[in-house]
Design an enzyme around this catalytic site. Structure first.
Site, PDB file in Angstrom:
ATOM      1  CG  ASP A  38      -1.614   1.207   1.537  1.00 43.87           C
ATOM      2  OD1 ASP A  38      -2.396   1.618   0.669  1.00 43.87           O
ATOM      3  OD2 ASP A  38      -1.407   1.810   2.610  1.00 43.87           O
ATOM      4  CG  ASP A  40      -1.639   7.679   0.721  1.00 47.30           C
ATOM      5  OD1 ASP A  40      -0.718   8.478   0.519  1.00 47.30           O
ATOM      6  OD2 ASP A  40      -2.622   7.560  -0.039  1.00 47.30           O
TER       7      ASP A  40
HETATM    8  P1  TMP Z   1      -5.398   4.393   0.151  1.00 46.88           P
HETATM    9  O1  TMP Z   1      -4.264   5.381   0.134  1.00 46.88           O
HETATM   10  O2  TMP Z   1      -5.389   3.529   1.383  1.00 46.88           O
HETATM   11  O3  TMP Z   1      -5.446   3.573  -1.083  1.00 46.88           O
HETATM   12  O4  TMP Z   1      -6.772   5.254   0.241  1.00 46.88           O
HETATM   13  C1  TMP Z   1      -6.970   6.477  -0.332  1.00 46.88           C
HETATM   14  C2  TMP Z   1      -7.450   7.478   0.671  1.00 46.88           C
HETATM   15  O5  TMP Z   1      -7.695   8.718  -0.022  1.00 46.88           O
HETATM   16  C3  TMP Z   1      -8.760   7.160   1.376  1.00 46.88           C
HETATM   17  O6  TMP Z   1      -8.558   6.915   2.737  1.00 46.88           O
HETATM   18  C4  TMP Z   1      -9.607   8.423   1.240  1.00 46.88           C
HETATM   19  C5  TMP Z   1      -8.665   9.461   0.688  1.00 46.88           C
HETATM   20  N1  TMP Z   1      -9.270  10.457  -0.204  1.00 46.88           N
HETATM   21  C6  TMP Z   1      -8.999  11.800   0.025  1.00 46.88           C
HETATM   22  O7  TMP Z   1      -8.291  12.144   0.977  1.00 46.88           O
HETATM   23  N2  TMP Z   1      -9.538  12.728  -0.811  1.00 46.88           N
HETATM   24  C7  TMP Z   1     -10.331  12.387  -1.879  1.00 46.88           C
HETATM   25  O8  TMP Z   1     -10.799  13.260  -2.622  1.00 46.88           O
HETATM   26  C8  TMP Z   1     -10.613  11.004  -2.094  1.00 46.88           C
HETATM   27  C9  TMP Z   1     -11.478  10.586  -3.242  1.00 46.88           C
HETATM   28  C10 TMP Z   1     -10.042  10.074  -1.239  1.00 46.88           C
END
Ligand code: TMP
Length: 302
Positions: A38, A40
């Site tokens: 992953d 973030d």
């Molecule tokens: P991930 O990094 O675990 O794949 O998840 C992406 C994260 O991005 C999720 O927790 C929600 C966030 N997000 C934002 O902060 N802003 C946005 O506009 C969107 C669509 C998602």
């Protein structure tokens, strides 16, 4: 229950089971192995200078306060729904599709440019965990692929890698939402299937196919590359959520070692993390443990 604490930041409930997995993976060799991570708060730090580090979505400034505020308003509305424990999964999936679609539309409508991405990354508070470069370098030398899966934005992630690691790695592939820019450098659309937080982990490896295509890789090579990935049935998986364990769903894996970074709510979540992951790192630990693990797997002396 066997228990050992290698250090204050490492929790491992079944060290003997891990040793067995290490032996199996080492015998099969590096050609059978891949890393799925992953992005973030897994490859990147959870806290940067004492504050919550930014994500690939969070760092983006479109250069237009109106659109930045609209995306923030969507975040304020949908993020509580994303983490709500009471919304049924089907309903939540629809809500997440809605959120991602609206955000992508705003990025297009606001005419996001690649230049704005570069500037946003340069001004962001995002940092890789110490040891990520060394981990990627070790894996590159051994020709072991690393797949980064994210529901964020591929182009932003790539720019973060470029600006923070100061080099590219030919073994690192990003599977995330990828942008299409016109000749004026403005965002006009997104390629392929939308990847949001709830479908990211389903058949993640299957999603790698169209994305390789999107990266402009020749189809023949892509098929070959994909087949190659599926044959790499031993995997090191790294994530910061229990749901990240599903990133290997598309792979009929033989042996999987999982590393979980538990960044927040440690007291509440430790029990479930230590049951689910082979190794849990606490307190925004660096990547040295993961590097040590892969070195143990494929050191030249082994
Ligand atoms: P991930 O990094 O675990 O794949 O998840 C992406 C994260 O991005 C999720 O927790 C929600 C966030 N997000 C934002 O902060 N802003 C946005 O506009 C969107 C669509 C998602």
């Amino acid at each position: 229950m066997e228990q050992s604490n290698l250090s204050a930041n490492t929790v491992m409930d079944h060290p003997r089971a891990l040793t067995d997995k290490i032996t199996q993976i080492r015998i099969a060799g590096p050609s059978k192995f891949q890393v799925i991570a992953d992005f973030d708060a897994t490859l990147t730090r959870y806290r940067v200078n004492g504050l919550r580090g930014q994500t690939s979505h969070g760092l983006l400034q479109q250069g237009d306060a109106y659109y930045d505020a609209k995306r923030q308003a969507l975040y304020d509305h949908y993020h509580p729904l994303e983490i709500s424990p009471v919304i049924p999964i089907d309903e939540k999936t629809k809500l997440m599709e809605e959120w991602w679609s609206k955000t992508h539309e705003l990025l297009i409508e606001g005419g996001l440019t690649y230049a704005a991405i570069k500037k946003s990354v340069a001004n962001s508070s995002i940092a890789f965990r110490e040891g990520v470069t060394e981990l990627f370098e070790f894996l590159e030398k051994k020709e072991i692929p690393v797949l980064i899966f994210s529901a964020g934005l591929a182009d932003v992630i790539e720019e973060v890698l470029r600006q923070n690691l100061h080099r590219t790695f030919k073994n690192v592939k990003i599977v995330s939402n990828r942008m299409v820019f016109n000749d004026d450098g403005q965002l006009v659309s997104f390629k392929g299937k939308l990847i949001h937080v709830l479908n990211k982990n389903e058949h993640a490896l299957d999603m790698a196919a169209p994305l390789h295509d999107q990266l402009g890789v020749d189809t023949g090579e892509e098929d070959e590359e994909n087949a190659n990935m599926k044959q790499r049935t031993n995997v090191l998986l790294m994530g910061d959520h229990l749901g990240d364990l599903r990133m290997s769903d598309g792979l009929n894996y033989e042996t999987r070692i999982s590393i979980g970074f538990l960044n927040d709510n440690i007291e509440k979540s430790l029990e479930s993390y230590r049951e689910a992951f082979d190794v849990v790192y606490l307190n925004d630990a660096p990547m040295w443990g993961a590097l040590e693990l892969v070195s143990q797997l494929f050191s030249t002396e082994a």
